[in-house]
Motif scaffolding. Structure first.
Motif, PDB file in Angstrom:
ATOM      1  N   GLN A  69       0.838  -1.185   0.000  1.00  0.00           N
ATOM      2  CA  GLN A  69       0.000   0.000   0.000  1.00  0.00           C
ATOM      3  C   GLN A  69       0.878   1.241   0.000  1.00  0.00           C
ATOM      4  O   GLN A  69       1.816   1.339   0.781  1.00  0.00           O
ATOM      5  CB  GLN A  69      -0.903   0.009   1.227  1.00  0.00           C
ATOM      6  CG  GLN A  69      -1.847   1.192   1.263  1.00  0.00           C
ATOM      7  CD  GLN A  69      -2.879   1.069   2.359  1.00  0.00           C
ATOM      8  OE1 GLN A  69      -3.016   0.012   2.967  1.00  0.00           O
ATOM      9  NE2 GLN A  69      -3.614   2.120   2.612  1.00  0.00           N
ATOM     10  N   VAL A  70       0.583   2.161  -0.878  1.00  0.00           N
ATOM     11  CA  VAL A  70       1.375   3.383  -0.993  1.00  0.00           C
ATOM     12  C   VAL A  70       0.972   4.362   0.096  1.00  0.00           C
ATOM     13  O   VAL A  70      -0.209   4.632   0.289  1.00  0.00           O
ATOM     14  CB  VAL A  70       1.170   4.033  -2.371  1.00  0.00           C
ATOM     15  CG1 VAL A  70       1.955   5.347  -2.465  1.00  0.00           C
ATOM     16  CG2 VAL A  70       1.596   3.080  -3.476  1.00  0.00           C
ATOM     17  N   ALA A  83      -6.881   5.838  -5.160  1.00  0.00           N
ATOM     18  CA  ALA A  83      -6.968   4.850  -4.083  1.00  0.00           C
ATOM     19  C   ALA A  83      -6.210   5.259  -2.829  1.00  0.00           C
ATOM     20  O   ALA A  83      -6.561   4.824  -1.727  1.00  0.00           O
ATOM     21  CB  ALA A  83      -6.419   3.515  -4.588  1.00  0.00           C
ATOM     22  N   TYR A  84      -5.187   6.063  -2.977  1.00  0.00           N
ATOM     23  CA  TYR A  84      -4.309   6.377  -1.845  1.00  0.00           C
ATOM     24  C   TYR A  84      -4.269   7.888  -1.634  1.00  0.00           C
ATOM     25  O   TYR A  84      -4.195   8.654  -2.598  1.00  0.00           O
ATOM     26  CB  TYR A  84      -2.896   5.849  -2.110  1.00  0.00           C
ATOM     27  CG  TYR A  84      -2.864   4.396  -2.452  1.00  0.00           C
ATOM     28  CD1 TYR A  84      -2.649   3.965  -3.760  1.00  0.00           C
ATOM     29  CD2 TYR A  84      -3.063   3.435  -1.463  1.00  0.00           C
ATOM     30  CE1 TYR A  84      -2.635   2.631  -4.078  1.00  0.00           C
ATOM     31  CE2 TYR A  84      -3.055   2.082  -1.778  1.00  0.00           C
ATOM     32  CZ  TYR A  84      -2.834   1.686  -3.076  1.00  0.00           C
ATOM     33  OH  TYR A  84      -2.827   0.361  -3.386  1.00  0.00           O
ATOM     34  N   TRP A  85      -4.275   8.264  -0.354  1.00  0.00           N
ATOM     35  CA  TRP A  85      -4.339   9.674   0.007  1.00  0.00           C
ATOM     36  C   TRP A  85      -3.344  10.011   1.101  1.00  0.00           C
ATOM     37  O   TRP A  85      -3.083   9.194   1.982  1.00  0.00           O
ATOM     38  CB  TRP A  85      -5.746  10.025   0.493  1.00  0.00           C
ATOM     39  CG  TRP A  85      -6.752   9.984  -0.611  1.00  0.00           C
ATOM     40  CD1 TRP A  85      -7.394   8.882  -1.104  1.00  0.00           C
ATOM     41  CD2 TRP A  85      -7.213  11.098  -1.366  1.00  0.00           C
ATOM     42  NE1 TRP A  85      -8.229   9.246  -2.134  1.00  0.00           N
ATOM     43  CE2 TRP A  85      -8.139  10.605  -2.321  1.00  0.00           C
ATOM     44  CE3 TRP A  85      -6.940  12.467  -1.358  1.00  0.00           C
ATOM     45  CZ2 TRP A  85      -8.787  11.431  -3.234  1.00  0.00           C
ATOM     46  CZ3 TRP A  85      -7.585  13.289  -2.263  1.00  0.00           C
ATOM     47  CH2 TRP A  85      -8.506  12.773  -3.184  1.00  0.00           C
ATOM     48  N   ALA A 116      -2.926  12.556  -3.924  1.00  0.00           N
ATOM     49  CA  ALA A 116      -3.570  11.264  -4.097  1.00  0.00           C
ATOM     50  C   ALA A 116      -2.878  10.495  -5.210  1.00  0.00           C
ATOM     51  O   ALA A 116      -2.351  11.094  -6.150  1.00  0.00           O
ATOM     52  CB  ALA A 116      -5.047  11.447  -4.428  1.00  0.00           C
ATOM     53  N   ALA A 117      -2.915   9.186  -5.095  1.00  0.00           N
ATOM     54  CA  ALA A 117      -2.314   8.311  -6.101  1.00  0.00           C
ATOM     55  C   ALA A 117      -3.333   7.261  -6.515  1.00  0.00           C
ATOM     56  O   ALA A 117      -4.126   6.791  -5.703  1.00  0.00           O
ATOM     57  CB  ALA A 117      -1.068   7.632  -5.547  1.00  0.00           C
ATOM     58  N   TYR A 150       1.531   5.038 -10.906  1.00  0.00           N
ATOM     59  CA  TYR A 150       0.257   5.691 -10.659  1.00  0.00           C
ATOM     60  C   TYR A 150       0.196   7.109 -11.199  1.00  0.00           C
ATOM     61  O   TYR A 150       1.192   7.840 -11.186  1.00  0.00           O
ATOM     62  CB  TYR A 150      -0.009   5.752  -9.151  1.00  0.00           C
ATOM     63  CG  TYR A 150      -0.189   4.414  -8.497  1.00  0.00           C
ATOM     64  CD1 TYR A 150       0.740   3.960  -7.570  1.00  0.00           C
ATOM     65  CD2 TYR A 150      -1.267   3.602  -8.799  1.00  0.00           C
ATOM     66  CE1 TYR A 150       0.588   2.731  -6.961  1.00  0.00           C
ATOM     67  CE2 TYR A 150      -1.426   2.375  -8.192  1.00  0.00           C
ATOM     68  CZ  TYR A 150      -0.491   1.941  -7.274  1.00  0.00           C
ATOM     69  OH  TYR A 150      -0.650   0.723  -6.665  1.00  0.00           O
ATOM     70  N   ALA A 151      -1.004   7.495 -11.608  1.00  0.00           N
ATOM     71  CA  ALA A 151      -1.278   8.906 -11.794  1.00  0.00           C
ATOM     72  C   ALA A 151      -1.345   9.554 -10.413  1.00  0.00           C
ATOM     73  O   ALA A 151      -1.653   8.895  -9.418  1.00  0.00           O
ATOM     74  CB  ALA A 151      -2.601   9.098 -12.516  1.00  0.00           C
TER      75      ALA A 151
END
Length: 125
Positions: A1-2, A113-115, A97-98, A32-33
């Motif tokens: 998980q990033v 998905a990631y913040w 975010a990613a 990731y964007a």
């Protein structure tokens, strides 16, 4: 998980500049964007800018076009948001975010998905 950690926020006068950084925890970051969003008190989270995984495509909200730039350094697993000509209306908590937003979703928070935890930007008049 990033995991994402923002930095660079602070208090600045109108017309000034700040550069936000968002450091990722692992090298899959480059897959990731990346996006920047912001949320002012009493308002919904809104899109600010996004950059593709390669850095070749960038996108901006109309409210920040010509004033903000977004860039990324995949070697440093970091994304940046350079903010110039800041206005009091830019005051908000800024989040990076990613994710892999599907076409048409890069400006939507649900596409990521990631913040990070957010960093406060305050612009005084």
């Amino acid at each position: 998980q990033v995991q994402l950690v923002e930095s660079g926020g602070g208090l600045v006068q109108a017309g000034g500049s700040l550069r936000l950084s968002c450091a990722a925890s692992e090298r899959t970051f480059s897959n990731y964007a990346m996006g920047w969003f912001r949320q002012a008190p009493g308002k919904e989270r809104e899109f600010v800018a996004a950059i593709s995984w390669s850095g070749g495509r960038v996108y901006f909200a109309d409210s920040v076009k010509g004033r903000f730039t977004i860039s990324r350094d995949n070697a440093k697993i970091t994304v940046y948001l350079q903010m110039n000509s800041l206005k009091p209306a830019d005051t908000a908590v800024y989040y990076c975010a990613a994710g892999s937003p599907p076409p048409g979703s890069r400006t939507r928070a649900g596409g990521y998905a990631y913040w990070g935890q957010g960093t406060q930007v305050t612009v005084s008049s």
